[in-house]
Design a protein around this motif. Structure first.
Motif, mmCIF file in Angstrom:
data_model
loop_
_atom_site.group_PDB
_atom_site.id
_atom_site.type_symbol
_atom_site.label_atom_id
_atom_site.label_comp_id
_atom_site.label_asym_id
_atom_site.label_seq_id
_atom_site.Cartn_x
_atom_site.Cartn_y
_atom_site.Cartn_z
ATOM 1 N N ASN A 23 -67.971 56.655 43.169
ATOM 2 C CA ASN A 23 -67.011 55.980 44.045
ATOM 3 C C ASN A 23 -65.557 56.226 43.636
ATOM 4 O O ASN A 23 -64.689 55.392 43.885
ATOM 5 N N ILE A 62 -64.067 56.056 40.823
ATOM 6 C CA ILE A 62 -63.532 55.079 39.872
ATOM 7 C C ILE A 62 -63.069 55.771 38.589
ATOM 8 O O ILE A 62 -63.678 56.742 38.141
ATOM 9 N N ARG A 67 -63.991 41.011 43.826
ATOM 10 C CA ARG A 67 -64.366 42.046 42.860
ATOM 11 C C ARG A 67 -65.670 41.669 42.147
ATOM 12 O O ARG A 67 -66.571 42.494 41.987
ATOM 13 N N THR A 119 -63.010 47.973 36.247
ATOM 14 C CA THR A 119 -62.199 49.082 36.734
ATOM 15 C C THR A 119 -61.454 48.815 38.027
ATOM 16 O O THR A 119 -60.380 49.362 38.236
ATOM 17 N N THR A 120 -62.014 48.027 38.917
ATOM 18 C CA THR A 120 -61.354 47.886 40.221
ATOM 19 C C THR A 120 -60.380 46.710 40.215
ATOM 20 O O THR A 120 -60.304 45.931 41.152
ATOM 21 N N ILE A 134 -67.684 47.925 37.551
ATOM 22 C CA ILE A 134 -66.847 47.552 38.699
ATOM 23 C C ILE A 134 -65.864 46.442 38.301
ATOM 24 O O ILE A 134 -64.692 46.468 38.664
#
Lengths: 346, 410
Positions: B281, B283, B213, B191-192, B188
């Motif tokens: 999700n 991603i 994040r 990537t986000t 996470i």
């Protein structure tokens, strides 16, 4: 014999001989070269050492002092150095991970250092007085093997011994809990399984200490065996006459006689243990010192700062701080134990 | 005596001065197996090219390269740089600017996967590293575990809630959802990333570590750990390989390259039991990747550049990399090659490479920043493990990490 015979030949002797023809003696250019050669000869013989010492010890040593006042990311090349004064030292002072690492270093030095000697002294005593000398050599050599085994190999083997699900240590504890008689002693084991020796912050340090003890006790046994061998038999005989039993002989005769050996072995342990690197590095997989940095020693941290984070200046400063601390620890040891420790040599 | 000495010096000088066409590539295994096969192909068109290589293991190679750059000597003509080090190395000034007139790398940009090309750019916008392979991020999953729960993979990866719900079902059957909950947090965080931000720092070098994040990533990993859904097994350990063999772990988030490891040595006997899917999700992310760069100290820069173009931008070499060592191509034109349609037996006949290619073209570009190495160590290796293993509160852990990183990164 008179005193004169021992002292250098008196001046009168020179004049008493008739001078030899000059041609035999004086060949000015060659003689000068030879004299130069003669005076340089010893330096020539030790030059390999001096060159290597300067290149690999003296230069890095002085360079690291210089470096500790610079900010330097090595990948930017030598021109990338910036003079920052004492900033590296000031930053080290309030670096939480450095303090953590110093705590770990001392914890490991004490917990892995003291038992080495508590085990090695009695074992060496037994080896010298209760075992035939041929057998003693075999046993001493066997106990010395961990010391000469590569630390990396040792740490890797212990790494799998400590493995939580498949490691032999946990399997043995489980096995012990199922044994008929002593099983009750290990009844708590199945409840806490699997014990994560290397991934729980409060277990990492003891796990590392056990490896260090296992590895270096043999070395101390060798030192102490050598020490006990030097104690003359007649001292024991005298003690026996005075009515000492075996334990009293050990405590009041043998131990005081090997004081210089204890002093020497302790000095080595203090210096070595404060520089602990490989064991914690491998047992925590080189991973910022394990969970909660519980296995992060100062040597390990300066490696991390220098080679992983590429801050050579800060790493150099930390290395000098570590040096200073080792020097202080050793001086304290010398101050309290030195006089007594050296006594045996007088 | 003087004459022999002079001769000796001359001879050793000659040995050091490289012949035209001689280039040395410094890197790490398994690149050697790949090079052994593609160098002869290159030599078909470049008969005078003499290419040698020097391989050290991954860590040692990068340490050696660091020393080479520090002292300005000893580096080869081409250096392979792992994506983890690229941010630190390309801005160091030790590598040739490949956007310069002598090279003209920018003309190649369109042929490459966008995010990988961007990772090779320095802070000044010039190209210093040319990507040679990438690791599109996917989820490997056990088909037998999926069947046991009685669900399908699309409903599992819908979002993180459905992923965790799958984990709860698996737990009832004594199967772990994932080997290490920390992987989820790492994914996470990597990537986000918002447009224009770095992984750990924004454009101006301010820390992002206490941002949402990171809080989300930490909390999710903590949920997985606290509910006992992960096996608490670290990567690259014997226990990890055992978990793949025995099927005690149902999913693994990783790069395309893990497939080669799984089928070749980690768990060859489990062929047909695996499948591969998008990351949960929705991603898109990546795991790993390598770059080629020319050190400024290189002797044969022109020939080095020719060979780099061959390794990175020639479809023959790129497809060969996929076949030889499972290195996933960076060259988008290769994705239409028939090799990508091949059903993969290990994945029960799934056309896995098509998914990898699909993912590769959708990974967003995140610019590497100075300080990423420290931040990653402190956040992912440091405080995240304290949160997961020792129950340290998330906010406090992140604040501590930020304080530590701010001191070190100026």
């Amino acid at each position: 014999m008179s005193d004169q015979a021992l002292s250098p030949a008196p001046r009168s002797a020179e004049t008493s001989h008739p001078p030899l023809p000059e041609t035999h003696f004086i060949r000015p250019p060659k003689k000068r070269g030879r004299r130069l050669f003669n005076s340089l000869q010893p330096w020539l013989f030790i030059s390999p050492f001096i060159i290597i010492f300067c290149l690999f010890t003296l230069f890095p040593l002085t360079f690291s002092v210089y470096l500790s006042f610079q900010e330097w990311n090595p990948v930017t090349g030598l021109s990338g150095m910036n003079y920052v004064g004492v900033q590296n030292y000031v930053e080290a002072y309030d670096d939480p991970w450095l303090w953590k690492s110093l705590y770990n270093t001392f914890w490991l030095a004490i917990v892995s250092g003291v038992p080495q000697h508590l085990i090695a002294v009695p074992v060496a005593y037994l080896l010298v007085y209760a075992v035939r000398s041929s057998l003693r050599h075999v046993l001493t050599a066997t106990m010395f093997i961990p010391f000469i085994t590569s630390t990396v190999a040792v740490a890797l083997i212990f790494y799998s011994i400590y493995s939580a699900n498949t490691g032999i240590l946990n399997q043995m504890l489980l096995g012990a809990s199922k044994l008929p008689l002593i099983g009750a002693l290990f009844a708590w084991v199945p409840d806490v399984m699997p014990i994560k020796w290397l991934t729980k912050s409060d277990l990492i340090k003891p796990a590392i200490a056990a490896v260090v003890i296992w590895k270096y006790t043999g070395f101390n046994i060798v030192i102490y065996s050598a020490g006990f061998v030097t104690v003359p038999q007649d001292v024991y005989d005298a003690a026996k006459v005075d009515g000492c039993n075996r334990l009293q002989q050990f405590w009041h005769v043998a131990l005081p006689m090997i004081r210089p050996f204890i002093f020497f072995a302790m000095t080595l342990t203090i210096i070595g243990n404060l520089q602990l690197f490989e064991e914690p590095f491998i047992l925590t997989s080189g991973d910022t010192g394990g969970v909660g940095q519980a296995g992060l020693t100062t040597s390990y941290y300066l490696y991390l700062v220098g080679w992983e984070w590429l801050e050579m200046g800060a790493a150099a400063a930390i290395s000098w701080i570590l040096f200073l601390i080792i020097a202080i620890a050793t001086s304290i040891h010398f101050y309290f134990n030195g006089r007594k420790g050296m006594e045996g040599n007088r | 005596m003087r004459k022999t000495l002079a001769l000796g010096i001359a001879a050793s000088l000659m040995a050091f001065s490289a012949q035209a066409g001689d280039i040395r590539l410094d890197g790490f295994p398994d690149f050697n197996s790949h090079l052994d096969k593609i160098i002869p192909v290159y030599q078909e068109d470049h008969a005078d090219a003499n290419i040698t290589y020097q391989m050290n293991n991954h860590g040692d190679h990068h340490k050696r390269l660091t020393t080479n750059l520090a002292t300005g000597s000893g580096a080869g003509d081409i250096a392979i740089v792992d994506v983890g080090f690229i941010g630190t190395f390309i801005n160091s000034g030790g590598f040739e600017n490949l956007s310069g007139a002598d090279y003209g790398a920018d003309a190649l940009a369109d042929q490459f996967v966008g995010y990988a090309w961007a990772q090779g750019k320095g802070a000044d916008g010039n190209q210093y590293g040319i990507p040679v392979d990438i690791g599109p991020g996917v989820m490997y999953y056990r088909r037998d575990a999926l069947k046991a729960v009685g669900t399908d993979i699309d409903s599992v990866i819908k979002d993180w809630d459905s992923y965790i719900a799958y984990g709860r079902e698996l737990k009832k059957r004594n199967i772990y959802l994932i080997a290490d909950a920390a992987d989820v947090a790492g994914l996470i965080i990597r990537t986000t990333v918002k447009e224009g931000e770095g992984f750990y720092f924004d454009k101006d070098g301010n820390s992002l570590i206490t941002s949402q994040r990171f809080v989300t990533a930490f909390n999710l990993a903590k949920t997985i750990r606290d509910e006992g859904l992960d096996a608490e097994i670290g990567s690259w350990t014997n226990e990890w390989y055992d978990a793949f063999k025995s099927g005690s772990v149902a999913t693994q988030l990783s790069g395309a390259w893990l497939l080669g490891h799984l089928q070749n040595w980690m768990a060859p006997d489990t062929a047909g039991l695996w499948g591969v899917s998008n990351l949960p999700n929705g991603i898109y992310g990546s795991w790993g990747g390598s770059f080629l760069a020319i050190p400024k100290q290189a002797k044969n820069k022109k020939e080095a550049w020719e060979f780099i173009k061959f390794m990175s931008a020639d479809p023959r070499a790129q497809i060969a990399g996929l076949k030889n060592i499972g290195a996933f191509p960076v060259l988008t034109q290769t994705y239409t090659d028939s090799a990508f349609d091949e059903p993969i037996d290990f994945l029960a006949g799934q056309q896995g490479r098509q998914l990898f290619a699909h993912v590769a073209q959708r990974v967003p570009a995140v610019a590497p920043m100075k300080g990423d190495l420290i931040a990653e160590d402190v956040v992912l290796n440091g405080v995240l493990r304290e949160v997961l293993n020792e129950g340290k509160p998330v906010e406090q852990a992140l604040k501590e990490a930020e304080r530590l990183i701010k001191r070190r990164v100026k």
